[in-house]
Design a protein around this motif. Structure first.
Motif, PDB file in Angstrom:
ATOM      1  N   PHE A  68       0.861  -1.170   0.000  1.00 34.00           N
ATOM      2  CA  PHE A  68       0.000   0.000   0.000  1.00 34.00           C
ATOM      3  C   PHE A  68       0.903   1.226   0.000  1.00 34.00           C
ATOM      4  O   PHE A  68       1.876   1.280   0.763  1.00 34.00           O
ATOM      5  N   TYR A  69       0.611   2.190  -0.845  1.00 35.58           N
ATOM      6  CA  TYR A  69       1.404   3.407  -0.920  1.00 35.58           C
ATOM      7  C   TYR A  69       0.496   4.620  -0.771  1.00 35.58           C
ATOM      8  O   TYR A  69      -0.492   4.751  -1.502  1.00 35.58           O
ATOM      9  N   ILE A  70       0.838   5.469   0.161  1.00 32.49           N
ATOM     10  CA  ILE A  70       0.120   6.723   0.326  1.00 32.49           C
ATOM     11  C   ILE A  70       0.638   7.661  -0.751  1.00 32.49           C
ATOM     12  O   ILE A  70       1.848   7.856  -0.893  1.00 32.49           O
ATOM     13  N   LEU A  96      -6.394   2.366   6.059  1.00 30.04           N
ATOM     14  CA  LEU A  96      -5.295   1.404   6.165  1.00 30.04           C
ATOM     15  C   LEU A  96      -5.463   0.478   7.361  1.00 30.04           C
ATOM     16  O   LEU A  96      -5.110  -0.701   7.286  1.00 30.04           O
ATOM     17  N   SER A  97      -6.001   0.970   8.460  1.00 29.53           N
ATOM     18  CA  SER A  97      -6.176   0.141   9.654  1.00 29.53           C
ATOM     19  C   SER A  97      -7.108  -1.034   9.383  1.00 29.53           C
ATOM     20  O   SER A  97      -7.000  -2.080  10.026  1.00 29.53           O
ATOM     21  N   LYS A  98      -8.012  -0.874   8.424  1.00 29.15           N
ATOM     22  CA  LYS A  98      -8.944  -1.944   8.076  1.00 29.15           C
ATOM     23  C   LYS A  98      -8.462  -2.771   6.887  1.00 29.15           C
ATOM     24  O   LYS A  98      -8.777  -3.957   6.791  1.00 29.15           O
ATOM     25  N   ALA A  99      -7.721  -2.165   5.979  1.00 28.86           N
ATOM     26  CA  ALA A  99      -7.357  -2.821   4.717  1.00 28.86           C
ATOM     27  C   ALA A  99      -6.074  -3.631   4.778  1.00 28.86           C
ATOM     28  O   ALA A  99      -5.908  -4.575   4.012  1.00 28.86           O
ATOM     29  N   GLY A 103       1.674  -8.300   8.015  1.00 24.51           N
ATOM     30  CA  GLY A 103       2.762  -8.573   7.087  1.00 24.51           C
ATOM     31  C   GLY A 103       2.803  -7.633   5.897  1.00 24.51           C
ATOM     32  O   GLY A 103       3.728  -7.693   5.100  1.00 24.51           O
ATOM     33  N   SER A 104       1.811  -6.750   5.775  1.00 28.06           N
ATOM     34  CA  SER A 104       1.810  -5.820   4.641  1.00 28.06           C
ATOM     35  C   SER A 104       2.736  -4.640   4.923  1.00 28.06           C
ATOM     36  O   SER A 104       3.179  -4.422   6.044  1.00 28.06           O
TER      37      SER A 104
END
Length: 141
Positions: A68-70, A96-99, A103-104
């Motif tokens: 994931f990239y902001i 992000l806390s849900k998605a 390990g991501s």
């Protein structure tokens, strides 16, 4: 500090608004179709408007599983310093806390001088000691 009245929604701006906001913060221009495709392929979008005018946006891109990239945490210069960036990041962090599964990895490329802002959200600088330094390449004609 003056209190701003604005609305915040988990939706992308239009491609034209995105291009205009990029221009306001002195980022490279992109074609309208490229902007639209990029926005359409984001995992998450958030926009802040004062009346009908886009004053800030952020999005998350990536594969939606491990990476994931902001991306594009943008605030129009005349609205910087009012907490708009924090509002955007609050929405991004909530997503992000849900998605993000265990390990991501969540990454970002901070604009020069904005590193401390992201450290508030537990991002660490890649100084080359334990992790390689971050790198990027800009494609320009």
């Amino acid at each position: 500090m003056k209190k701003l009245n604005y609305t915040i929604v988990n939706e992308p701006p239009t491609a034209d608004e995105y291009i205009e906001l990029r221009h306001k913060v002195a980022w490279d221009s992109v074609e309208q179709s490229v902007a639209q495709n990029s926005l359409d392929n984001s995992l998450f979008n958030v926009s802040i408007r004062q009346e009908e005018n886009l004053i800030g946006m952020a999005r998350v891109v990536g594969d939606g599983f491990i990476y994931f990239y902001i991306q594009d945490v943008l605030v129009s210069p005349e609205y910087q310093g009012y907490g708009i960036g924090r509002e955007l990041m609050e929405r991004v962090e909530n997503y992000l806390s849900k998605a993000c599964p265990e390990g991501s990895t969540v990454g970002l490329l901070a604009a020069k001088g904005k590193e401390a802002f992201y450290q508030h959200y537990e991002f660490i600088a890649r100084d080359g000691e334990n992790l390689g330094k971050g790198m990027c390449r800009f494609v320009r004609k």
